[in-house]
Design a protein around this motif. Structure first.
Motif, PDB file in Angstrom:
ATOM      1  N   ALA A  82      42.379  -2.153  -8.094  1.00  0.00           N
ATOM      2  CA  ALA A  82      41.671  -3.386  -7.731  1.00  0.00           C
ATOM      3  C   ALA A  82      40.450  -3.560  -8.629  1.00  0.00           C
ATOM      4  O   ALA A  82      39.721  -2.609  -8.891  1.00  0.00           O
ATOM      5  N   ARG A  84      37.154  -6.194  -8.878  1.00  0.00           N
ATOM      6  CA  ARG A  84      36.528  -7.166  -7.967  1.00  0.00           C
ATOM      7  C   ARG A  84      35.389  -7.946  -8.616  1.00  0.00           C
ATOM      8  O   ARG A  84      34.597  -7.399  -9.387  1.00  0.00           O
ATOM      9  N   VAL A 156      37.777  -6.697   3.539  1.00  0.00           N
ATOM     10  CA  VAL A 156      38.406  -5.436   3.946  1.00  0.00           C
ATOM     11  C   VAL A 156      39.051  -5.598   5.321  1.00  0.00           C
ATOM     12  O   VAL A 156      40.198  -5.183   5.539  1.00  0.00           O
ATOM     13  N   LEU A 161      42.722  -4.645   0.942  1.00  0.00           N
ATOM     14  CA  LEU A 161      43.079  -3.377   0.304  1.00  0.00           C
ATOM     15  C   LEU A 161      44.518  -2.950   0.624  1.00  0.00           C
ATOM     16  O   LEU A 161      44.971  -1.900   0.191  1.00  0.00           O
ATOM     17  N   LYS A 162      45.219  -3.800   1.399  1.00  0.00           N
ATOM     18  CA  LYS A 162      46.597  -3.453   1.776  1.00  0.00           C
ATOM     19  C   LYS A 162      47.606  -4.393   1.112  1.00  0.00           C
ATOM     20  O   LYS A 162      47.266  -5.480   0.681  1.00  0.00           O
ATOM     21  N   ASP A 165      48.982  -1.487  -1.207  1.00  0.00           N
ATOM     22  CA  ASP A 165      47.795  -0.685  -0.889  1.00  0.00           C
ATOM     23  C   ASP A 165      47.054  -0.269  -2.162  1.00  0.00           C
ATOM     24  O   ASP A 165      47.660   0.293  -3.085  1.00  0.00           O
ATOM     25  N   VAL A 166      45.775  -0.544  -2.153  1.00  0.00           N
ATOM     26  CA  VAL A 166      44.935  -0.257  -3.327  1.00  0.00           C
ATOM     27  C   VAL A 166      44.676   1.250  -3.423  1.00  0.00           C
ATOM     28  O   VAL A 166      44.333   1.893  -2.435  1.00  0.00           O
ATOM     29  N   ILE A 169      39.268   1.210  -6.858  1.00  0.00           N
ATOM     30  CA  ILE A 169      38.659  -0.103  -7.135  1.00  0.00           C
ATOM     31  C   ILE A 169      37.484   0.033  -8.102  1.00  0.00           C
ATOM     32  O   ILE A 169      36.759   1.035  -8.081  1.00  0.00           O
ATOM     33  N   TYR A 348      34.193  -1.690   0.298  1.00  0.00           N
ATOM     34  CA  TYR A 348      35.472  -1.257  -0.280  1.00  0.00           C
ATOM     35  C   TYR A 348      35.464   0.267  -0.462  1.00  0.00           C
ATOM     36  O   TYR A 348      36.451   0.942  -0.200  1.00  0.00           O
ATOM     37  N   HIS A 351      36.621   2.746   2.045  1.00  0.00           N
ATOM     38  CA  HIS A 351      38.055   2.876   2.337  1.00  0.00           C
ATOM     39  C   HIS A 351      38.867   3.440   1.181  1.00  0.00           C
ATOM     40  O   HIS A 351      39.886   4.098   1.404  1.00  0.00           O
ATOM     41  N   VAL A 352      38.461   3.120  -0.055  1.00  0.00           N
ATOM     42  CA  VAL A 352      39.184   3.642  -1.225  1.00  0.00           C
ATOM     43  C   VAL A 352      38.161   4.182  -2.225  1.00  0.00           C
ATOM     44  O   VAL A 352      37.017   3.726  -2.246  1.00  0.00           O
TER      45      VAL A 352
END
Ligand SMILES: [Zn+2]
Ligand SMILES: [Zn+2]
Length: 410
Positions: A82, A84, A156, A161-162, A165-166, A169, A348, A351-352
């Motif tokens: 990803a 951004r 999010v 992010l799905k 699925d990332v 980022i 972000y 989560h990742v």
């Protein structure tokens, strides 16, 4: 284990940047002329949507109100990367005097988000031309409302992010503290958390000549506000960094009246989770204790805002190595200290894994104005570096989560 299969040399990336640069400049100027505030970026959204669609990139809208996601599938299998950009402008009256100044009174791209979008669209243009050199999927995230409205959080929550699925980022922020041609990299905390509060203290009004008949909310708030700073000076490790700023204080209606109430508002910044948690508790303890001692009634509204922007070390290394290969050693600056400003890119990163990177925009005179300034107008040439690194990141996959970085730029 994924095989890295990039075939782009530095020269090829630089050639691609040269091909898309004019378009990126035009887009940047178009965005700059037509700034929109958070969650109102409808014109901006339509420009992005059309541009990506014309490039043959799959587009999804209807996320976080005015957000957009572009998806580009590479020829080979690989991670979902990803990239951004944020879309919103600020409620500032522009005073740059440029030919493409804001046409909207009181609204301005004073945080460089116009350039963030233009760079990402430039990269999307370039990448759409070399689809066969991409291993994996590139997700172009255009996010509304970074300024105070937590558009990133909403993206999010609405599953940006799905699907697909990332895996990781990246994002840039233009940075006036660094010259054009340099990137600022830092592992761990790059930017602070930002929480906010509103406190009201209630006492009892009386004649200014008879304070003993009232409970003075101004004297009380002055003591409480001073008391709060002891969280920094006496309760925080001197080698840690915490900021408590009270930016607003309102009380009183006349010079000879003891006021019944006082309200103050402010913000707390921290660079580690433990301090963030601790300060929120210390804050309440001090206010409640002091208000009690001073016979005041306290109401505290403490709001959790943006998290700490916490970069993942491997991904910082990966990006800084690519920047060095692409633009030379001088392009890479390893920042020692975080910024106490904050960013909703942090949502972000909760989560990742990934990294937020500062892009130098200080011009030769060293005089690029600061972010959120009415004269802030970074030189477009800085975008060449941002677009170049976006392309390099997209064509040099890190692999899936947990793998060792092995950038293979020729
Ligand atoms: Zn900003
Ligand atoms: Zn910004």
């Amino acid at each position: 284990m994924l095989q890295l299969s990039t075939n782009l040399t530095q020269e090829e990336i630089k050639d691609l940047v040269a091909i898309v640069y004019d378009d990126a400049v035009n887009l940047r100027r178009l965005f700059h002329e037509n700034p929109e505030l958070g969650f109102e970026e409808y014109h901006t959204l339509s420009v992005i949507k059309k541009y990506l669609t014309d490039l043959g990139i799959e587009v999804k809208t209807g996320i976080a109100k005015t957000g957009l996601v572009g998806i580009l599938h590479g020829k080979e299998k690989g991670p979902v990367i990803a990239l951004r950009a944020d879309m919103d402008a600020l409620p500032i009256q522009e005073n740059t005097g440029t030919s493409f100044a804001s046409k909207k009174s009181g609204v301005m791209h004073a945080c460089g988000h116009d350039m963030h979008m233009a760079m990402l669209l430039g990269a999307a243009n370039a990448l759409s031309q070399v689809r066969e050199k991409i291993s994996g999927t590139i997700k172009f995230i255009f996010q509304p409302a970074e300024e105070m409205l937590a558009g990133g959080k909403r993206m999010v929550e609405e599953d940006v992010l799905k699907n697909p699925d990332v895996d990781y980022i990246y994002g840039f922020h233009v940075w006036p503290e660094l010259p054009i041609g340099q990137f600022g990299f830092k592992s761990g905390a790059l930017m602070a958390s930002m929480d906010s509060f509103e406190v009201s203290l209630k006492g009892k009004a009386s004649h200014g000549a008879a304070p003993h008949q009232g409970i003075d909310a101004i004297v009380g708030s002055a003591q409480v506000i001073t008391g709060l700073q002891s969280i920094i000076s006496r309760e925080t490790d001197p080698l840690d960094s915490v900021v408590i700023t009270i930016g607003e204080l309102k009380s009183g209606n006349g010079f000879n009246i003891v006021p019944e109430s006082a309200v103050f508002k402010g913000t707390v910044r921290t660079i580690n989770k433990e301090s963030r948690q601790r300060v929120s508790q210390d804050f309440k303890r001090i206010i409640e204790g002091m208000a009690n001692a001073l016979r005041l009634e306290a109401k505290i509204n403490y709001k959790s805002g943006y998290p700490i922007t916490n970069n993942t070390e491997e991904f910082v290394d990966h990006a800084s190595r690519l920047a060095e290969k692409l633009f030379g050693q001088n392009a890479v600056v390893h920042l020692e200290k975080p910024s106490m400003a904050s960013e909703d890119f942090s949502f972000y990163l909760e989560h990742v894994p990934g990294a937020f990177i500062f892009l130098g925009v200080q011009d030769q005179a060293g005089g690029s104005h600061k972010l959120h300034n009415e004269r802030f107008l970074p030189d477009e040439k800085a975008m060449k570096y941002g677009i170049g690194l976006f392309i390099a990141l997209a064509t040099n996959p890190f692999g899936t989560r947990g793998q060792a970085p092995s950038p293979t730029l020729n």
